[in-house]
Design a protein around this motif. Structure first.
Motif: not given
Length: 353
Positions: A138, A273, A300
């Motif tokens: 991420s 995000a 992620s």
């Protein structure tokens, strides 16, 4: 008429009867009690129904009591205020409930081991494992997306505000508005089509490209609004000294708006995000640690949450890991928002007394 008669005449006043300051709290408390009684008598199991009944009783009770004591005009004002409070609570209660549920279920396995280990050879149904590989993925994917999207968005906003006045600027503004509403899955499909054309395998940078597409319109809009707030007098004063326009933008306009621009960039980072669809299509997921976003599948946090919950069937070790990863992602987004607020306050223009 003598002065004594004038002095003895009672003074008129426009102030009528008013409810005490504690009356809204008393009405709210009474509404809750009555709603609970109605729920128990009517065998209503859902607490949401109890809350809605209490909200209706609060609004109606406020209007009835205020109309009897203060008059219909003041009662209308109070009912408007009560509707605002009810709407506020309707918005806050789900958020607080979501946060409480995430914290209560996420802390079960959230510890240092969970943050510093990957899934590795741990099966989805087995206890153990962690999210270190997902955190690395991420951070790299969002970081690369920011390096791509933030400069393009800021430069586009500078062109629209400082230079663009023709058909090209109108076309750019239109396409920015269109991109703002593009679903994230469409951005992922666009990058996926390019990968299929070149016969490429899933890798982290592909997800970064899709996230950058989603990020750019947010950066453009936030930066554009901040640049419009800069007084033209600052630009004119710099130009009057013979300083070129590009240097005026670089030395005067951007430093003045840097706080708002940074805040917009940080909020756009917080927005991308948590995107799952582009990462699911382009990054594919990897239970092992992959520090190279340009080669091989990568994990992620949003993708990890989806995969763990899909394998959990609503219980078990994977279910707990999904909630712990969700809590980590919420904490990450919260930190970004706090950093954005701190930068905005730090870089806010200082006004002298």
């Amino acid at each position: 008429m003598s002065n004594t008669a004038v002095a003895d005449k009672p003074a008129s006043t426009l102030q009528g009867a008013t409810l005490p300051k504690w009356s809204p709290y008393a009405i709210a408390g009474g509404s809750i009690v009555v709603a609970v009684l109605i729920g128990l008598v009517g065998s209503l199991d859902s607490k949401i129904q109890w809350g809605l009944i209490a909200a209706v009783l609060f609004v109606v009770g406020t209007y009835v009591i205020a109309a009897r004591v203060e008059g219909s005009r003041q009662a209308k004002d109070r009912i408007a205020t009560s509707l605002v409070w009810v709407a506020f609570l309707l918005a806050v209660v789900p958020l607080v409930s979501l946060l409480w549920t995430t914290i209560a279920r996420g802390v079960k396995v959230l510890d240092i081991y969970f943050l510093t280990h990957s899934m590795g050879v741990v099966g989805d149904t087995e206890p153990g494992g962690g999210i270190y590989h997902a955190i690395i993925g991420s951070l790299e994917q969002v970081g690369l997306a920011t390096l791509i999207g933030a400069p393009i968005g800021v430069l586009t906003a500078i062109y629209l505000v400082e230079y663009g006045h023709g058909k090209l600027s109108k076309a750019i503004t239109f396409f920015v508005d269109v991109m703002t509403g593009i679903p994230s899955i469409v951005a992922g499909l666009f990058i996926l089509s390019l990968m299929l054309m070149w016969d490429m395998q899933p890798f982290g940078f592909a997800g970064s490209c899709a996230l950058a597409i989603l990020m750019m319109p947010v950066v453009v809009r936030s930066t554009e609004e901040m640049l419009k707030l800069i007084p033209n007098e600052l630009r004119e004063a710099s130009l009057a000294l013979g300083i070129p326009k590009w240097r005026t933008i670089l030395k005067v306009v951007l430093p003045t708006a840097i706080g708002g621009i940074t805040t917009g960039i940080m909020l756009s980072v917080a927005r991308i995000a948590g995107e799952t669809a582009p990462v699911l299509l382009l990054v594919f997921g990897n239970p092992f640690i992959n520090n190279d976003p340009f080669h091989g599948a990568q994990a992620s946090l949003p993708l990890y949450i989806y995969q763990q919950f899909a394998q959990s069937a609503g219980s078990g070790a994977a279910y707990d890991r999904a909630w712990a990863a969700s809590l980590t992602l919420i904490a990450f987004v919260m930190i970004l928002n706090l950093v954005a607020r701190g930068i905005a306050r730090w870089k806010a223009p200082k006004t002298g007394r």
